[in-house]
Design a protein around this motif. Structure first.
Motif, PDB file in Angstrom:
ATOM      1  N   PRO A 308       0.807  -1.216   0.000  1.00  0.00           N
ATOM      2  CA  PRO A 308       0.000   0.000   0.000  1.00  0.00           C
ATOM      3  C   PRO A 308       0.841   1.267   0.000  1.00  0.00           C
ATOM      4  O   PRO A 308       0.316   2.352  -0.297  1.00  0.00           O
ATOM      5  CB  PRO A 308      -0.824  -0.122   1.285  1.00  0.00           C
ATOM      6  CG  PRO A 308      -0.880  -1.586   1.570  1.00  0.00           C
ATOM      7  CD  PRO A 308       0.439  -2.118   1.128  1.00  0.00           C
ATOM      8  N   MET A 309       2.149   1.153   0.323  1.00  0.00           N
ATOM      9  CA  MET A 309       3.020   2.319   0.252  1.00  0.00           C
ATOM     10  C   MET A 309       3.201   2.787  -1.190  1.00  0.00           C
ATOM     11  O   MET A 309       3.628   3.916  -1.447  1.00  0.00           O
ATOM     12  CB  MET A 309       4.386   2.001   0.872  1.00  0.00           C
ATOM     13  CG  MET A 309       4.337   1.724   2.372  1.00  0.00           C
ATOM     14  SD  MET A 309       3.646   3.111   3.331  1.00  0.00           S
ATOM     15  CE  MET A 309       4.935   4.330   3.181  1.00  0.00           C
ATOM     16  N   LEU A 310       2.797   1.920  -2.170  1.00  0.00           N
ATOM     17  CA  LEU A 310       2.868   2.278  -3.601  1.00  0.00           C
ATOM     18  C   LEU A 310       1.490   2.674  -4.150  1.00  0.00           C
ATOM     19  O   LEU A 310       1.271   2.661  -5.361  1.00  0.00           O
ATOM     20  CB  LEU A 310       3.432   1.096  -4.398  1.00  0.00           C
ATOM     21  CG  LEU A 310       4.851   0.655  -4.011  1.00  0.00           C
ATOM     22  CD1 LEU A 310       5.249  -0.591  -4.791  1.00  0.00           C
ATOM     23  CD2 LEU A 310       5.853   1.788  -4.263  1.00  0.00           C
ATOM     24  N   TRP A 311       0.598   3.037  -3.259  1.00  0.00           N
ATOM     25  CA  TRP A 311      -0.796   3.363  -3.607  1.00  0.00           C
ATOM     26  C   TRP A 311      -0.887   4.366  -4.762  1.00  0.00           C
ATOM     27  O   TRP A 311      -1.582   4.137  -5.751  1.00  0.00           O
ATOM     28  CB  TRP A 311      -1.481   3.899  -2.359  1.00  0.00           C
ATOM     29  CG  TRP A 311      -2.930   4.276  -2.498  1.00  0.00           C
ATOM     30  CD1 TRP A 311      -3.432   5.542  -2.552  1.00  0.00           C
ATOM     31  CD2 TRP A 311      -4.054   3.397  -2.576  1.00  0.00           C
ATOM     32  NE1 TRP A 311      -4.803   5.516  -2.640  1.00  0.00           N
ATOM     33  CE2 TRP A 311      -5.219   4.194  -2.664  1.00  0.00           C
ATOM     34  CE3 TRP A 311      -4.195   2.008  -2.576  1.00  0.00           C
ATOM     35  CZ2 TRP A 311      -6.485   3.668  -2.748  1.00  0.00           C
ATOM     36  CZ3 TRP A 311      -5.471   1.475  -2.662  1.00  0.00           C
ATOM     37  CH2 TRP A 311      -6.597   2.297  -2.746  1.00  0.00           C
ATOM     38  N   PHE A 312      -0.152   5.445  -4.631  1.00  0.00           N
ATOM     39  CA  PHE A 312      -0.290   6.506  -5.642  1.00  0.00           C
ATOM     40  C   PHE A 312       0.401   6.143  -6.950  1.00  0.00           C
ATOM     41  O   PHE A 312       0.073   6.697  -8.000  1.00  0.00           O
ATOM     42  CB  PHE A 312       0.249   7.828  -5.104  1.00  0.00           C
ATOM     43  CG  PHE A 312      -0.615   8.402  -4.011  1.00  0.00           C
ATOM     44  CD1 PHE A 312      -1.872   8.913  -4.295  1.00  0.00           C
ATOM     45  CD2 PHE A 312      -0.181   8.384  -2.690  1.00  0.00           C
ATOM     46  CE1 PHE A 312      -2.686   9.419  -3.277  1.00  0.00           C
ATOM     47  CE2 PHE A 312      -0.982   8.888  -1.675  1.00  0.00           C
ATOM     48  CZ  PHE A 312      -2.240   9.402  -1.964  1.00  0.00           C
ATOM     49  N   GLU A 313       1.360   5.210  -6.911  1.00  0.00           N
ATOM     50  CA  GLU A 313       1.972   4.734  -8.147  1.00  0.00           C
ATOM     51  C   GLU A 313       1.014   3.810  -8.916  1.00  0.00           C
ATOM     52  O   GLU A 313       1.065   3.724 -10.153  1.00  0.00           O
ATOM     53  CB  GLU A 313       3.272   3.971  -7.850  1.00  0.00           C
ATOM     54  CG  GLU A 313       4.466   4.852  -7.532  1.00  0.00           C
ATOM     55  CD  GLU A 313       4.508   5.319  -6.103  1.00  0.00           C
ATOM     56  OE1 GLU A 313       3.464   5.228  -5.413  1.00  0.00           O
ATOM     57  OE2 GLU A 313       5.555   5.805  -5.667  1.00  0.00           O
ATOM     58  N   VAL A 314       0.115   3.142  -8.192  1.00  0.00           N
ATOM     59  CA  VAL A 314      -0.836   2.228  -8.821  1.00  0.00           C
ATOM     60  C   VAL A 314      -2.051   2.974  -9.370  1.00  0.00           C
ATOM     61  O   VAL A 314      -2.558   2.652 -10.465  1.00  0.00           O
ATOM     62  CB  VAL A 314      -1.278   1.147  -7.806  1.00  0.00           C
ATOM     63  CG1 VAL A 314      -2.398   0.280  -8.378  1.00  0.00           C
ATOM     64  CG2 VAL A 314      -0.082   0.285  -7.400  1.00  0.00           C
ATOM     65  N   LEU A 315      -2.509   3.985  -8.616  1.00  0.00           N
ATOM     66  CA  LEU A 315      -3.675   4.760  -9.083  1.00  0.00           C
ATOM     67  C   LEU A 315      -3.392   5.370 -10.456  1.00  0.00           C
ATOM     68  O   LEU A 315      -2.307   5.895 -10.702  1.00  0.00           O
ATOM     69  CB  LEU A 315      -4.009   5.870  -8.081  1.00  0.00           C
ATOM     70  CG  LEU A 315      -4.532   5.437  -6.708  1.00  0.00           C
ATOM     71  CD1 LEU A 315      -4.876   6.677  -5.870  1.00  0.00           C
ATOM     72  CD2 LEU A 315      -5.754   4.529  -6.840  1.00  0.00           C
ATOM     73  N   GLY A 316      -4.373   5.249 -11.341  1.00  0.00           N
ATOM     74  CA  GLY A 316      -4.249   5.841 -12.682  1.00  0.00           C
ATOM     75  C   GLY A 316      -3.748   4.871 -13.731  1.00  0.00           C
ATOM     76  O   GLY A 316      -3.853   5.156 -14.939  1.00  0.00           O
ATOM     77  N   GLN A 317      -3.183   3.754 -13.297  1.00  0.00           N
ATOM     78  CA  GLN A 317      -2.747   2.756 -14.270  1.00  0.00           C
ATOM     79  C   GLN A 317      -3.960   1.935 -14.739  1.00  0.00           C
ATOM     80  O   GLN A 317      -4.992   1.905 -14.094  1.00  0.00           O
ATOM     81  CB  GLN A 317      -1.677   1.845 -13.648  1.00  0.00           C
ATOM     82  CG  GLN A 317      -0.392   2.591 -13.293  1.00  0.00           C
ATOM     83  CD  GLN A 317       0.792   1.663 -13.185  1.00  0.00           C
ATOM     84  OE1 GLN A 317       0.913   0.736 -14.019  1.00  0.00           O
ATOM     85  NE2 GLN A 317       1.636   1.892 -12.193  1.00  0.00           N
TER      86      GLN A 317
END
Length: 331
Positions: A308-317
Motif C-alpha cells: 500500500p506504500m505504492l498506492w499513488f503509483e498504482v492509481l491511474g494505471q
C-alpha cells in the motif's frame, strides 16, 4: 559479555561456617556467577563507642554496640581459606570484601584476584592505595557518594596502578526506598567517568536490578539469605534462595531481550509479515484496461502483493487483465 551477578552473602552466615557453605550451595543453584562475603577483624574497623545504623538497631536491638554486633558475625581467616576451597569445588567464584589492612593482606595472599570495594571505603585513601597496589581488577560501590568523590577515588586508584575499575551505583540504606534509587545515575556515571557501571541493589524484590540491566549495568550485586527471619542486621533486606534464582533468571532473559540495537525485523517476525501486513486488492470486479482508482481498489491482508506504500503509483494505471473482487492487484 554477560552481566556478572554477585550473590552478596555478606554476614548473613551469622558467623557460622556451615551456614556460609550452605549459602555457597544455594548461590550456585540459583545461577549466580559469584558469591561474596565480608572479611574483617572487628576491632580494626570500628571503635568501641561506635553506634549502630538505624536499620541495624531495628533488626538486632539498640542495647549492644556495633563492635559487639560485628564480633558475632566474624569468620576467621581459616574459615575463609576453607570457604575459598569450597567455592572452587562448587565452581562458583569466591569473593570477599576486605574492611581492614590485615584482611586485605590475607585475601591477597589467598589469590582472590579481584577486589570489591564497599561504599564506606570510597573516602578511605590509605585503603584505596593498598588495594590499588595489588594491580588487580576492582569493583567499587559508590553509595553515599557524589560524582566528585567517585572521581577522586578513581584518580587515586589509577595513580597507584590499580587493575581495571568497574563502578556500582548504590543506595546505602536497608531496604532502600524506590524513590531514592535514582537509577539514571548509572548513565550519568558511565558517560562522565567513562568506566563500566553496574548496580548494587538494596531494594526489596527483584524489579530494580532488571531495570538496571536494561540501562546497561554490567554487574548486579544483591544480598541474599537462607531465611529472612534469621537473627542479624541484613536478613530482612535480602532475597531468599528461590527469589535469588528468579532474579538471575530474569536478568538472563533481559540480557537476551536487549539485542544489538539495530532496528530490523527479527528472525521470528519474518514468517508473520505476509499475514499481518496488507496489499493493494480489488474492491470489486475490474475489467481488463479499466483505470485503477479508489473506486475499484482497497487495502487488505495478506501482505504478499503490492505494498500500500505504492498506492499513488498504482492509481491511474490500467488493469493488465481482469481481476475478481479480493484478488491481489498486479501491474
Amino acid at each position: 559479555m554477560s552481566v556478572f551477578i554477585i550473590a552478596e552473602a555478606g554476614v548473613n552466615h551469622n558467623g557460622k561456617l556451615d551456614l556460609a557453605k550452605k549459602m555457597v550451595d544455594k548461590a550456585k543453584e540459583a545461577g549466580a556467577d559469584c558469591i561474596k562475603f565480608q572479611t574483617f577483624v572487628s576491632k580494626y574497623i570500628v571503635s568501641k563507642g561506635a553506634d549502630k545504623a538505624d536499620y541495624q538497631k531495628k533488626q538486632t536491638g539498640a542495647d549492644e554496640s556495633q563492635l559487639s554486633m560485628l564480633k558475632k558475625l566474624e569468620l576467621s581467616f581459616n574459615d575463609f581459606i576453607e570457604l575459598n576451597e569450597y567455592c572452587k569445588a562448587s565452581r562458583i567464584r569466591f569473593l570477599s570484601t576486605a574492611f581492614d589492612f590485615n584482611s586485605i593482606d590475607f585475601l591477597n595472599n589467598l589469590g582472590m584476584g579481584m577486589w570489591k570495594v564497599p561504599s564506606g571505603e570510597i573516602t578511605n585513601l590509605p585503603y584505596l592505595i593498598k588495594i590499588a597496589k595489588t594491580h588487580q581488577p576492582i569493583i567499587m560501590s559508590t553509595g553515599m557518594s557524589t560524582l566528585d568523590e567517585i572521581q577522586t577515588a578513581v584518580d587515586a586508584l589509577n595513580r597507584y596502578d590499580s587493575g581495571a575499575i568497574t563502578l556500582l551505583h548504590c543506595t546505602t540504606e536497608y531496604p532502600a526506598p524506590y524513590t531514592d534509587v535514582n537509577l539514571n545515575a548509572i548513565k550519568t556515571m558511565r558517560d562522565t567517568l567513562h568506566l563500566p557501571v553496574g548496580y548494587s541493589d538494596h531494594t526489596k524484590g527483584i524489579e530494580i536490578p532488571m531495570a538496571a540491566v536494561a540501562l546497561g549495568a554490567t554487574v548486579i550485586e544483591k544480598h541474599f539469605t537462607l531465611d529472612k527471619n534469621l537473627e542479624g542486621p541484613d536478613h530482612k533486606a535480602s532475597l531468599e534462595p528461590d527469589e535469588l534464582a528468579s532474579m538471575v533468571n530474569a536478568i538472563r532473559n533481559v540480557e537476551l531481550a536487549m539485542g544489538t540495537g539495530e532496528k530490523k525485523p527479527a528472525e521470528c517476525e519474518l514468517k508473520n509479515m505476509a499475514v499481518a501486513r496488507k496489499s493493494i486488492i480489488a474492491s470489486r470486479s475490474i475489467k481488463e484496461g479499466e483505470v485503477l482508482s479508489e473506486d475499484n481498489l482497497t487495502v487488505k491482508r495478506p501482505g504478499t502483493g503490492i505494498s500500500p506504500m505504492l498506492w499513488f503509483e498504482v492509481l491511474g494505471q490500467r488493469a493488465i487483465r481482469e481481476f475478481e473482487e479480493d484478488e491481489l492487484i498486479e501491474i
